[in-house]
Design a protein around this motif. Structure first.
Motif, mmCIF file in Angstrom:
data_model
loop_
_atom_site.group_PDB
_atom_site.id
_atom_site.type_symbol
_atom_site.label_atom_id
_atom_site.label_comp_id
_atom_site.label_asym_id
_atom_site.label_seq_id
_atom_site.Cartn_x
_atom_site.Cartn_y
_atom_site.Cartn_z
ATOM 1 N N ASN A 38 -2.429 -0.105 7.523
ATOM 2 C CA ASN A 38 -2.188 1.076 8.340
ATOM 3 C C ASN A 38 -3.449 1.929 8.338
ATOM 4 O OD1 ASN A 38 -0.412 2.846 9.865
ATOM 5 N ND2 ASN A 38 -0.540 4.227 8.119
ATOM 6 N N ILE A 39 -3.988 2.212 9.514
ATOM 7 C CA ILE A 39 -5.221 2.993 9.605
ATOM 8 C C ILE A 39 -4.947 4.424 9.168
ATOM 9 C CG2 ILE A 39 -6.998 3.886 11.143
ATOM 10 C CD1 ILE A 39 -6.633 1.405 12.859
ATOM 11 N N ILE A 40 -5.683 4.877 8.149
ATOM 12 C CA ILE A 40 -5.499 6.232 7.630
ATOM 13 C C ILE A 40 -6.663 7.160 7.966
ATOM 14 C CG2 ILE A 40 -3.938 5.565 5.771
ATOM 15 C CD1 ILE A 40 -6.320 5.528 3.873
ATOM 16 N N ALA A 50 -5.164 1.533 4.820
ATOM 17 C CA ALA A 50 -4.335 1.466 3.623
ATOM 18 C C ALA A 50 -3.616 0.124 3.581
ATOM 19 C CB ALA A 50 -3.319 2.601 3.612
ATOM 20 N N ILE A 51 -3.533 -0.458 2.362
ATOM 21 C CA ILE A 51 -2.894 -1.765 2.218
ATOM 22 C C ILE A 51 -1.587 -1.660 1.435
ATOM 23 C CG2 ILE A 51 -3.176 -4.132 1.424
ATOM 24 C CD1 ILE A 51 -6.200 -3.687 1.528
ATOM 25 N N CYS A 52 -1.652 -1.164 0.194
ATOM 26 C CA CYS A 52 -0.467 -1.159 -0.650
ATOM 27 C C CYS A 52 -0.664 -0.215 -1.830
ATOM 28 C CB CYS A 52 -0.156 -2.567 -1.175
ATOM 29 S SG CYS A 52 -1.433 -3.255 -2.252
ATOM 30 N N ILE A 84 -18.208 -3.642 4.073
ATOM 31 C CA ILE A 84 -16.809 -3.431 3.717
ATOM 32 C C ILE A 84 -16.736 -2.942 2.279
ATOM 33 C CG2 ILE A 84 -14.568 -4.546 3.367
ATOM 34 C CD1 ILE A 84 -15.328 -6.531 5.552
ATOM 35 N N ARG A 85 -16.007 -1.847 2.059
ATOM 36 C CA ARG A 85 -15.804 -1.324 0.704
ATOM 37 C C ARG A 85 -14.319 -1.382 0.363
ATOM 38 N NH1 ARG A 85 -19.683 1.737 2.863
ATOM 39 N NH2 ARG A 85 -18.284 3.391 3.576
ATOM 40 N N CYS A 142 -4.381 1.278 -2.708
ATOM 41 C CA CYS A 142 -5.385 0.260 -2.403
ATOM 42 C C CYS A 142 -5.707 0.354 -0.915
ATOM 43 C CB CYS A 142 -4.854 -1.128 -2.746
ATOM 44 S SG CYS A 142 -5.970 -2.473 -2.278
ATOM 45 N N TYR A 143 -6.996 0.567 -0.604
ATOM 46 C CA TYR A 143 -7.394 0.665 0.793
ATOM 47 C C TYR A 143 -8.804 0.108 0.973
ATOM 48 C CZ TYR A 143 -10.329 4.888 0.028
ATOM 49 O OH TYR A 143 -11.302 5.775 -0.379
#
Length: 215
Positions: free
Chosen positions: A72-74, A101-103, A133-134, A164-165
């Protein structure tokens, strides 16, 4: 069948405890899900295109073991573009800066990242990616991202601790027709034991170690 039976078992167990059966059912559902998981467009000038893919109030997934998830783009900036190509083949190239955002964290790591059918990151390769990518594993001491800080200011940039993102800086969009692709992530969140899963869920709903017996 196992994912159906485990929630029912959780509700039955809850009936014999001070907890409501609905809490037991919810716990059983989580445990069952964790243990038994189930042409290119031409490049051209894009006018008035902005990133609007974030969703407020989206659920934050919880992961045990390994899973592949969407994101989900935050955070995002508007798309950047520049003229590229040779003297007789010039075109607009578009790039995006986004945080996804992942989880719930922390996780052991992010193993792979896909942009639709293309692998953007693979921890098993050297180097793992050719992009900027970070990855933030969702630890309680992770720093704020420097790119987000440079845009929003340090005072307005959360570190998203416990989440986690991933931040993509100047990700080129030419492989997806100059649009942000559908992203997915393979994460490894550690052992998926029954005790670990139930303990994590009970912690989240406020049932402390002194109020439960997982033996």
């Amino acid at each position: 069948m196992a994912t159906i039976a485990i929630p029912a078992l959780g509700a039955l167990g809850a009936a014999l405890t001070p907890w409501a059966p609905s809490v037991g059912w919810a716990i059983g559902t989580v445990v069952g899900g964790a243990l038994f998981p189930q042409q290119r467009e031409p490049s051209g000038k894009l006018e008035d295109l902005h990133v609007t893919g974030s969703g407020y109030g989206a659920m934050i997934p919880m992961v045990w073991g390994r899973a592949r998830l969407g994101g989900n783009i935050i955070w995002a900036t508007d798309l950047n573009d520049r003229i590229e190509g040779g003297k007789h083949n010039r075109y607009h190239a578009y790039y995006t800066n986004i945080a996804v955002a992942i989880c719930r964290g922390p996780v052991v790591g992010v193993r792979r990242i896909w942009g639709e059918d293309l692998i953007l990151y693979d921890s098993g390769r050297k180097p793992p990616t050719r992009h900027n990518i970070r990855i933030y594993r969702g630890t309680e001491d992770q720093p704020a991202d420097p790119l987000i800080q440079s845009v929003e200011g340090a005072a307005n940039t959360p570190a998203y601790r416990g989440l986690c993102y991933v931040v993509f800086e100047r990700l080129p969009l030419k492989d997806w027709g100059n649009r942000i692709p559908s992203l997915s992530f393979e994460v490894d969140a550690g052992p998926a034991t029954v005790g670990k899963v139930i303990g994590d869920v009970l912690d989240l709903v406020g049932i402390g170690a002194g109020e439960r017996d997982l033996s």
